[in-house]
Design a protein around this motif. Structure first.
Motif, mmCIF file in Angstrom:
data_model
loop_
_atom_site.group_PDB
_atom_site.id
_atom_site.type_symbol
_atom_site.label_atom_id
_atom_site.label_comp_id
_atom_site.label_asym_id
_atom_site.label_seq_id
_atom_site.Cartn_x
_atom_site.Cartn_y
_atom_site.Cartn_z
ATOM 1 N N HIS A 1 0.824 -1.212 0.000
ATOM 2 C CA HIS A 1 0.000 0.000 0.000
ATOM 3 C C HIS A 1 0.849 1.250 0.000
ATOM 4 O O HIS A 1 1.892 1.324 0.643
ATOM 5 N N SER B 1 -3.634 1.822 3.087
ATOM 6 C CA SER B 1 -4.588 1.728 1.975
ATOM 7 C C SER B 1 -3.846 1.878 0.660
ATOM 8 O O SER B 1 -2.748 2.461 0.597
ATOM 9 N N GLU C 1 -9.928 1.646 0.376
ATOM 10 C CA GLU C 1 -10.310 0.983 1.614
ATOM 11 C C GLU C 1 -9.113 0.889 2.548
ATOM 12 O O GLU C 1 -8.024 0.488 2.146
ATOM 13 N N GLN C 2 -9.360 1.240 3.829
ATOM 14 C CA GLN C 2 -8.279 1.212 4.807
ATOM 15 C C GLN C 2 -8.336 -0.076 5.620
ATOM 16 O O GLN C 2 -9.407 -0.532 6.013
ATOM 17 N N TYR C 3 -7.145 -0.608 5.899
ATOM 18 C CA TYR C 3 -6.995 -1.818 6.690
ATOM 19 C C TYR C 3 -6.203 -1.469 7.943
ATOM 20 O O TYR C 3 -5.158 -0.822 7.859
#
Lengths: 111, 111
Positions: free
Chosen positions: A29, A94, A99-101
């Motif tokens: 990312h 991300s 979308e964030q993890y």
């Protein structure tokens, strides 16, 4: 594929001590973030990075520094810890602004 | 300034009920909205990401809707189970990068 990992999981510091929290992601990312979560305040952004070698301030940056020397790592430093920095710290990543993890968090207590 | 509000703050339901969690945001110029689940003492798990061009997104028993014009999103949970007990957070991007979070809805499903 470990996703986002954080080290350490727990830490107790005395006022004035320093420490570094490490965040690592294996998803390639571009963007990485540091948030803190406090009761009644929710999650707030401390610093973020949009690529290797870049960092930017978030909503609550005072008392923290960050570095992104490698794409997969994002370090959060506390130079002189204060009781107000007692919190749970979350790292996230991300692919660009998607979308964030999130990682599992680091619980920090400053006495 | 973008603000995210979640109502109710807490919700208790018996197992098997269908339920709706609400999220509202003040600035409709968003390009996505993300719903997360957080179990006590744990990190955030991404549930659904809705792009601004979408009106709905589904994953299993979860369905999220987005109405940008009214500044609202709902998370629908069908046939709730005790394992659904957690805090649910919604978040929207801030200035194209990091997220602004609501304070969450804490759900308790009793068997």
């Amino acid at each position: 594929n470990a996703g986002v990992t954080q080290t350490p999981k727990f830490r107790v510091l005395k006022t004035g001590q320093s420490m570094t929290l490490l965040c690592a992601q294996d998803m390639n990312h571009e963007y990485m973030y540091w948030y803190r979560q406090d009761p009644g305040m929710g999650l707030r952004l401390i610093h973020y990075s949009v690529g290797e070698g870049t960092t930017a301030k978030g909503e609550v940056p005072d008392g923290y520094n960050v570095s992104r020397l490698k794409k997969q790592n994002f370090l959060l430093g506390l130079e002189s810890a204060a009781p107000s920095q007692t919190s749970v710290y979350f790292c996230a990543s991300s692919y660009r602004a998607g979308e964030q993890y999130f990682g599992p968090g680091t619980r920090l207590t400053v006495t | 300034k973008q603000e995210v509000t979640q109502i109710p703050a807490a919700l208790s339901v018996p197992e098997g009920e269908n339920l709706v969690l609400n999220c509202s945001f003040t600035d409709s110029a968003i390009y996505n909205l993300q719903w997360f689940r957080q179990d006590p003492g744990k990190g955030l798990t991404s549930l659904l990401l809705i792009q601004s061009s979408q009106r709905e997104q589904t994953s299993g028993r979860l369905n999220a809707s987005l109405d940008k014009s009214s500044g609202r999103s709902t998370l629908y949970i069908a046939a709730s189970q005790p394992g659904d007990s957690a805090t649910y957070l919604c978040a929207v991007p801030r200035a194209g990068t990091a997220l602004i979070f609501g304070k969450g809805t804490t759900l308790s499903v009793s068997s």
